[in-house]
Design a protein around this motif. Sequence first.
Motif, PDB file in Angstrom:
ATOM      1  N   LYS A  54       0.821  -1.206   0.000  1.00  0.00           N
ATOM      2  CA  LYS A  54       0.000   0.000   0.000  1.00  0.00           C
ATOM      3  C   LYS A  54       0.855   1.255   0.000  1.00  0.00           C
ATOM      4  CE  LYS A  54      -4.156  -1.931   2.028  1.00  0.00           C
ATOM      5  NZ  LYS A  54      -5.123  -1.896   3.108  1.00  0.00           N
ATOM      6  N   VAL A  55       1.924   1.243   0.769  1.00  0.00           N
ATOM      7  CA  VAL A  55       2.824   2.395   0.795  1.00  0.00           C
ATOM      8  C   VAL A  55       3.475   2.573  -0.583  1.00  0.00           C
ATOM      9  CG1 VAL A  55       4.999   3.263   1.763  1.00  0.00           C
ATOM     10  CG2 VAL A  55       3.271   2.272   3.271  1.00  0.00           C
ATOM     11  N   LYS A  56       3.920   1.484  -1.153  1.00  0.00           N
ATOM     12  CA  LYS A  56       4.546   1.564  -2.471  1.00  0.00           C
ATOM     13  C   LYS A  56       3.559   2.095  -3.501  1.00  0.00           C
ATOM     14  CE  LYS A  56       7.052  -0.991  -5.937  1.00  0.00           C
ATOM     15  NZ  LYS A  56       7.352  -2.264  -6.541  1.00  0.00           N
ATOM     16  N   SER A  57       2.315   1.634  -3.448  1.00  0.00           N
ATOM     17  CA  SER A  57       1.293   2.111  -4.384  1.00  0.00           C
ATOM     18  C   SER A  57       1.018   3.595  -4.189  1.00  0.00           C
ATOM     19  CB  SER A  57       0.000   1.325  -4.203  1.00  0.00           C
ATOM     20  OG  SER A  57       0.178  -0.012  -4.607  1.00  0.00           O
ATOM     21  N   ALA A  58       1.026   4.033  -2.957  1.00  0.00           N
ATOM     22  CA  ALA A  58       0.762   5.459  -2.672  1.00  0.00           C
ATOM     23  C   ALA A  58       1.900   6.318  -3.195  1.00  0.00           C
ATOM     24  CB  ALA A  58       0.586   5.659  -1.181  1.00  0.00           C
ATOM     25  N   ILE A  59       3.116   5.828  -3.111  1.00  0.00           N
ATOM     26  CA  ILE A  59       4.271   6.574  -3.587  1.00  0.00           C
ATOM     27  C   ILE A  59       4.291   6.625  -5.118  1.00  0.00           C
ATOM     28  CG2 ILE A  59       6.793   6.579  -3.725  1.00  0.00           C
ATOM     29  CD1 ILE A  59       6.785   5.478  -0.853  1.00  0.00           C
ATOM     30  N   ASP A  60       3.946   5.516  -5.735  1.00  0.00           N
ATOM     31  CA  ASP A  60       3.954   5.445  -7.201  1.00  0.00           C
ATOM     32  C   ASP A  60       2.791   6.228  -7.715  1.00  0.00           C
ATOM     33  OD1 ASP A  60       6.145   3.770  -7.108  1.00  0.00           O
ATOM     34  OD2 ASP A  60       4.959   1.947  -7.322  1.00  0.00           O
TER      35      ASP A  60
END
Length: 60
Positions: A54-60
């Motif tokens: 989820k964090v990675k998706s939010a950053i991307d």
Amino acid sequence: MSTEDRLEATAKNIEGKAQEAAGEITGDKQDQAEGQAKQAEASAQHAVENAKDKVKSAID
């Protein structure tokens, strides 16, 4: 969640279920508890990896 991490957590969950079931069959409370602990550990590992995704998706 990487495929390797997902497989590791799933394998630990299956191992825990098998150990818990074996403990139930034999009446070994320690095996049951260890199996449940492995399942809880696998669940926590899934939760951590899902949070990372989820964090990675939010950053991307």
